[in-house]
Design an enzyme around this catalytic site. Sequence first.
Site, PDB file in Angstrom:
ATOM      1  N   TYR A 140       4.850  67.031  51.511  1.00 36.04           N
ATOM      2  CA  TYR A 140       3.855  66.266  50.745  1.00 36.04           C
ATOM      3  C   TYR A 140       3.292  65.143  51.616  1.00 36.04           C
ATOM      4  O   TYR A 140       2.088  64.992  51.757  1.00 36.04           O
ATOM      5  CB  TYR A 140       4.497  65.701  49.465  1.00 36.04           C
ATOM      6  CG  TYR A 140       3.659  64.649  48.769  1.00 36.04           C
ATOM      7  CD1 TYR A 140       2.496  64.992  48.080  1.00 36.04           C
ATOM      8  CD2 TYR A 140       4.016  63.299  48.813  1.00 36.04           C
ATOM      9  CE1 TYR A 140       1.719  64.014  47.452  1.00 36.04           C
ATOM     10  CE2 TYR A 140       3.246  62.321  48.188  1.00 36.04           C
ATOM     11  CZ  TYR A 140       2.104  62.690  47.520  1.00 36.04           C
ATOM     12  OH  TYR A 140       1.331  61.719  46.908  1.00 36.04           O
TER      13      TYR A 140
HETATM   14  N1  LIG Z   1       0.592  57.546  41.568  1.00 40.47           N
HETATM   15  C1  LIG Z   1       1.007  57.037  42.722  1.00 40.47           C
HETATM   16  O1  LIG Z   1       1.979  56.283  42.793  1.00 40.47           O
HETATM   17  C2  LIG Z   1       0.261  57.352  43.984  1.00 40.47           C
HETATM   18  C3  LIG Z   1       0.589  56.678  45.173  1.00 40.47           C
HETATM   19  C4  LIG Z   1      -0.102  57.006  46.340  1.00 40.47           C
HETATM   20  C5  LIG Z   1      -1.059  57.990  46.321  1.00 40.47           C
HETATM   21  N2  LIG Z   1      -1.356  58.619  45.153  1.00 40.47           N
HETATM   22  C6  LIG Z   1      -2.364  59.663  45.154  1.00 40.47           C
HETATM   23  O2  LIG Z   1      -3.342  59.324  44.182  1.00 40.47           O
HETATM   24  C7  LIG Z   1      -3.827  60.517  43.567  1.00 40.47           C
HETATM   25  C8  LIG Z   1      -3.714  60.402  42.055  1.00 40.47           C
HETATM   26  O3  LIG Z   1      -2.358  60.231  41.687  1.00 40.47           O
HETATM   27  P1  LIG Z   1      -1.893  60.338  40.182  1.00 40.47           P
HETATM   28  O4  LIG Z   1      -0.614  59.599  40.077  1.00 40.47           O
HETATM   29  O5  LIG Z   1      -3.017  60.003  39.278  1.00 40.47           O
HETATM   30  O6  LIG Z   1      -1.571  61.900  40.079  1.00 40.47           O
HETATM   31  P2  LIG Z   1      -1.494  62.866  38.794  1.00 40.47           P
HETATM   32  O7  LIG Z   1      -0.534  63.945  39.150  1.00 40.47           O
HETATM   33  O8  LIG Z   1      -1.254  62.080  37.561  1.00 40.47           O
HETATM   34  O9  LIG Z   1      -2.963  63.444  38.702  1.00 40.47           O
HETATM   35  C9  LIG Z   1      -3.410  64.505  39.479  1.00 40.47           C
HETATM   36  C10 LIG Z   1      -4.491  65.218  38.682  1.00 40.47           C
HETATM   37  O10 LIG Z   1      -4.987  66.266  39.501  1.00 40.47           O
HETATM   38  C11 LIG Z   1      -5.080  67.438  38.737  1.00 40.47           C
HETATM   39  N3  LIG Z   1      -4.924  68.544  39.677  1.00 40.47           N
HETATM   40  C12 LIG Z   1      -3.815  68.909  40.352  1.00 40.47           C
HETATM   41  N4  LIG Z   1      -4.069  69.966  41.134  1.00 40.47           N
HETATM   42  C13 LIG Z   1      -5.381  70.255  40.966  1.00 40.47           C
HETATM   43  C14 LIG Z   1      -6.227  71.232  41.521  1.00 40.47           C
HETATM   44  N5  LIG Z   1      -5.756  72.155  42.362  1.00 40.47           N
HETATM   45  N6  LIG Z   1      -7.526  71.234  41.169  1.00 40.47           N
HETATM   46  C15 LIG Z   1      -8.012  70.309  40.264  1.00 40.47           C
HETATM   47  N7  LIG Z   1      -7.238  69.376  39.702  1.00 40.47           N
HETATM   48  C16 LIG Z   1      -5.940  69.351  40.041  1.00 40.47           C
HETATM   49  C17 LIG Z   1      -3.982  67.347  37.699  1.00 40.47           C
HETATM   50  O11 LIG Z   1      -4.285  68.117  36.538  1.00 40.47           O
HETATM   51  C18 LIG Z   1      -3.983  65.850  37.395  1.00 40.47           C
HETATM   52  O12 LIG Z   1      -4.842  65.548  36.321  1.00 40.47           O
HETATM   53  C19 LIG Z   1      -3.031  61.657  44.161  1.00 40.47           C
HETATM   54  O13 LIG Z   1      -3.767  62.224  45.211  1.00 40.47           O
HETATM   55  C20 LIG Z   1      -1.797  60.981  44.702  1.00 40.47           C
HETATM   56  O14 LIG Z   1      -1.218  61.688  45.772  1.00 40.47           O
HETATM   57  C21 LIG Z   1      -0.726  58.314  43.989  1.00 40.47           C
END
Ligand SMILES: NC(=O)c1ccc[n+]([C@@H]2O[C@H](COP(=O)([O-])OP(=O)(O)OC[C@H]3O[C@@H](n4cnc5c(N)ncnc54)[C@H](O)[C@@H]3O)[C@@H](O)[C@H]2O)c1
Length: 331
Positions: A140
């Site tokens: 990841y």
């Molecule tokens: N939440 C954190 O702590 C954090 C920290 C650093 C980076 N990020 C990054 O920020 C972004 C958002 O994080 P989050 O916590 O909201 O994640 P999340 O898992 O809540 O949301 C991801 C969304 O993407 C959608 N999704 C997944 N695969 C998909 C695909 N193939 N096509 C279309 N949609 C798809 C899911 O349905 C979901 O709604 C991510 O890229 C994550 O890696 C998050």
Amino acid sequence: MKNVLVTGGAGYVGCLLVPQLLKLGHNVTVFDTFWYERHLPPHPNMTFVEGDIRETAKLARAFKGIDAVIALACISNDASFELDEKLSTSVNMDAFEPMVTAARKAGVRRFIYASSSSVYGVSDQPNVTEEHPLVPLTLYNKYKGLCEPILFKHQSPEFVCVTIRPATVCGYSPRTRMDLSVNILTNHAVTNRKITVFGGAQLRPNLHIQDMCDLYELLLKVPDDKVAGQTFNAGYQNMSIMDIANIVKRVVEQEFPEKAPIEVVTTPSNDPRSYHINSDKIARVLGFRAKYTIEDAVRGLCQAFKAGLLPDSMTDDIYYNVRRMKRLGVR
Ligand SMILES: NC(=O)c1ccc[n+]([C@@H]2O[C@H](COP(=O)([O-])OP(=O)(O)OC[C@H]3O[C@@H](n4cnc5c(N)ncnc54)[C@H](O)[C@@H]3O)[C@@H](O)[C@H]2O)c1
């Protein structure tokens, strides 16, 4: 940047970000598989496209007329990534460049990529800046890091590319994730009156979800030359898990004074991730300074619990990416 498309806009961050952008007057397209349902209230300027970022032709159609893309969609933590590495590689790595190319060809002017501060893996340096080598510990982390130079290959004056490496996000959202450190500890404290800390000494950078959304808002506004080809760390409080647990204990006990005190139990951990990120660059270049503390996040979650907004928070898989993806049999 009137017309914005958010991939993964129905996720944890998206569910707070999208309404914020709509309020500012943007037209927002949410491109999502909707694995975690649709917690976004209807809005005349919001369009849902149910799609997978691996469906490049569908994405290309959705990108028509879009000024800026905020790329959030992915399999968004180590545990869910490891469920099915083939699936995760296809989403988090293989789909990335076709998506970027489709955006560029459609005339999108700005592409904002959510990488992660976990790309640094372990470091005992007191201040991990953007130049620090990436030592990914998991696939990841590795793919998050590998997508960054892929994006920057496409950087041009007409297609401005920027990468953000956010810390672990915390706080309430209409689609709260209960698999993120501050949120996990708060959920256990409120529901079980007991927190188990694995290890405790590991340092983790944190960022309140409201600061995360305010940052994306800012990234849509700042002039091209401030962000073109740039990578920014975005974190606020770097804290040990044990210190976070103590904040959670204190705040939850204050918020629910009628309930029993919270017990904090420590057990050994085999999770080596520990890093201390420095977010001076984003303050210097963009003037971004996080405003909300871990304490604010815990308080916000407590208020959501009191308002009945987080029902069945231990058992409903809507809060847990791994459980949800397993049940849906995502492929
Ligand atoms: N939440 C954190 O702590 C954090 C920290 C650093 C980076 N990020 C990054 O920020 C972004 C958002 O994080 P989050 O916590 O909201 O994640 P999340 O898992 O809540 O949301 C991801 C969304 O993407 C959608 N999704 C997944 N695969 C998909 C695909 N193939 N096509 C279309 N949609 C798809 C899911 O349905 C979901 O709604 C991510 O890229 C994550 O890696 C998050």
